[in-house]
Motif scaffolding. Sequence first.
Motif, short mmCIF file in Angstrom:
data_model
loop_
_atom_site.label_atom_id
_atom_site.label_comp_id
_atom_site.label_asym_id
_atom_site.label_seq_id
_atom_site.Cartn_x
_atom_site.Cartn_y
_atom_site.Cartn_z
N TYR A 1 10.25 9.81 -2.97
CA TYR A 1 9.70 8.96 -4.03
C TYR A 1 10.80 8.08 -4.63
O TYR A 1 11.99 8.34 -4.47
CB TYR A 1 9.10 9.82 -5.15
CG TYR A 1 7.91 10.62 -4.68
CD1 TYR A 1 6.67 10.04 -4.52
CD2 TYR A 1 8.06 11.98 -4.39
CE1 TYR A 1 5.59 10.78 -4.08
CE2 TYR A 1 6.97 12.73 -3.96
CZ TYR A 1 5.75 12.12 -3.80
OH TYR A 1 4.67 12.85 -3.38
N SER B 1 0.83 -1.22 0.00
CA SER B 1 0.00 0.00 0.00
C SER B 1 0.86 1.26 0.00
O SER B 1 0.45 2.28 -0.55
CB SER B 1 -0.96 0.01 1.19
OG SER B 1 -0.25 0.07 2.41
N THR B 2 2.05 1.22 0.59
CA THR B 2 2.89 2.42 0.57
C THR B 2 3.59 2.55 -0.79
O THR B 2 3.73 3.66 -1.31
CB THR B 2 3.94 2.39 1.70
OG1 THR B 2 4.73 1.21 1.60
CG2 THR B 2 3.29 2.45 3.06
N ALA C 1 -0.80 7.63 1.70
CA ALA C 1 -0.50 8.55 0.58
C ALA C 1 -0.16 9.97 1.05
O ALA C 1 0.90 10.51 0.68
CB ALA C 1 -1.63 8.55 -0.43
N ILE D 1 -3.87 2.39 1.40
CA ILE D 1 -3.31 3.26 0.35
C ILE D 1 -3.70 4.71 0.67
O ILE D 1 -2.87 5.62 0.65
CB ILE D 1 -3.81 2.85 -1.05
CG1 ILE D 1 -3.28 1.48 -1.45
CG2 ILE D 1 -3.37 3.89 -2.11
CD1 ILE D 1 -3.84 0.92 -2.76
N ASP D 2 -4.97 4.90 1.03
CA ASP D 2 -5.46 6.26 1.34
C ASP D 2 -4.77 6.84 2.58
O ASP D 2 -4.50 8.03 2.64
CB ASP D 2 -6.98 6.24 1.59
CG ASP D 2 -7.75 5.88 0.32
OD1 ASP D 2 -7.16 5.98 -0.77
OD2 ASP D 2 -8.92 5.48 0.44
N THR E 1 2.17 4.75 -3.57
CA THR E 1 2.45 6.20 -3.63
C THR E 1 3.95 6.47 -3.79
O THR E 1 4.34 7.39 -4.49
CB THR E 1 1.94 6.89 -2.35
OG1 THR E 1 0.56 6.56 -2.19
CG2 THR E 1 2.09 8.40 -2.43
N ARG F 1 6.86 6.37 -8.40
CA ARG F 1 6.23 7.25 -9.40
C ARG F 1 5.64 6.41 -10.53
O ARG F 1 4.60 6.73 -11.07
CB ARG F 1 7.27 8.21 -9.97
CG ARG F 1 7.61 9.32 -8.99
CD ARG F 1 8.11 10.54 -9.75
NE ARG F 1 8.43 11.60 -8.83
CZ ARG F 1 9.63 11.73 -8.24
NH1 ARG F 1 10.60 10.88 -8.50
NH2 ARG F 1 9.85 12.72 -7.40
N LYS G 1 3.49 11.74 0.66
CA LYS G 1 3.59 12.97 -0.15
C LYS G 1 4.20 14.10 0.67
O LYS G 1 5.04 14.85 0.18
CB LYS G 1 2.22 13.38 -0.69
CG LYS G 1 1.79 12.49 -1.85
CD LYS G 1 0.42 12.85 -2.38
CE LYS G 1 0.00 11.82 -3.43
NZ LYS G 1 -1.44 11.68 -3.54
#
Length: 331
Positions: free
Chosen positions: A329, A103-104, A320, A316-317, A107, A110, A324
């Motif tokens: 990244y 899940s990480t 993210a 994921i939500d 994000t 890229r 960010k």
Amino acid sequence: MRRFTRHLIIAAAALPLLATAAAAQAQSSAWPTKPITVVVPYAAGGPTDTVARLTALGLSRQLNNHSVVVENATGAGGTIGANRVATAEPDGHTLLVHHVGISTAATLYRKLPYDTRTAFAPIAVLTDSAMTIIAREDFPPNTLPELVQYLQQQKDKVSYGNAGIGAASHLCGMLMMSAMNVQLNTVSYRGNAPVMQDLLGKTLDMTCDQATNTTGQIKAKKVKAYAITTKQRIADLPDLPTADESGLKGFEVNVWHALYAPKGTPEAVVQRLAAAARGALKDAEIVKRFAEINTTTANDERASPAGLARTLNSEIDKWAPLIKAAGQYAD
Ligand code: ASP
């Protein structure tokens, strides 16, 4: 149109549908027809590997001792193994055991060759485990506050091992560096098994690793443990404080593991796999072996396709915005 003719046309139109349903049924009742491979995206002997091997044993027992083999497909923080399964034949013979990192990575990377939310048929959440912040046994600091002070003084001279960008050890390290306001010299491995080897060999300073992999070494005092990442201390390691109580307020990481098949796997096979996974998680010997390494098994609600779909999307939500904000990244 005469009624009879109309019925014939309707029946003819339904034929392909019936044929597809029959084919799916035949396919699923024939399943499994060859050994099932469980892909682990990290090195043999590490925490994900341990979860996968115990799960494979349990699945095999649930499937009349059908052969279930584990294959380690390592690299790129677990995304190589995940992609192996995302692109495999969706016939229920190639599965993936992955953890929170799936899940990480959604994000952190890229460009991923698969869409994490849609590339898999979720089968079941399997286990949960806290992480532990640990170091080589002769590392100077003795408590978490001492560790923070030491790391701040040493600048980036302290080495921190992780299993690549997207691994749980990477996530924990990223959160730790930000909470402690320190910079560590990150060294990436193909899993936490080689990280542990280098800690035991004292060629690496520290890491953050699942209790699944560290409980034995902590109890044997072969590594120095500073904190556990659950909200409460755990009964089996009563002297190990939580990160939160030692000054890292709100610090909490839970590593959930789950079982996936490729998208397009027949629904009947998905359901049979989920039932086998639920059975495996109730197998007394497997539950006991997980408990010995402070790893808990998921309940029936989470150990289901819907339970995993919910978990995957909400994780994921959840991660993210934090990723960010950290601006880290990988390509
Ligand atoms: N789960 C570990 C990690 O994310 C990797 C492994 O299982 O070896 O750090």
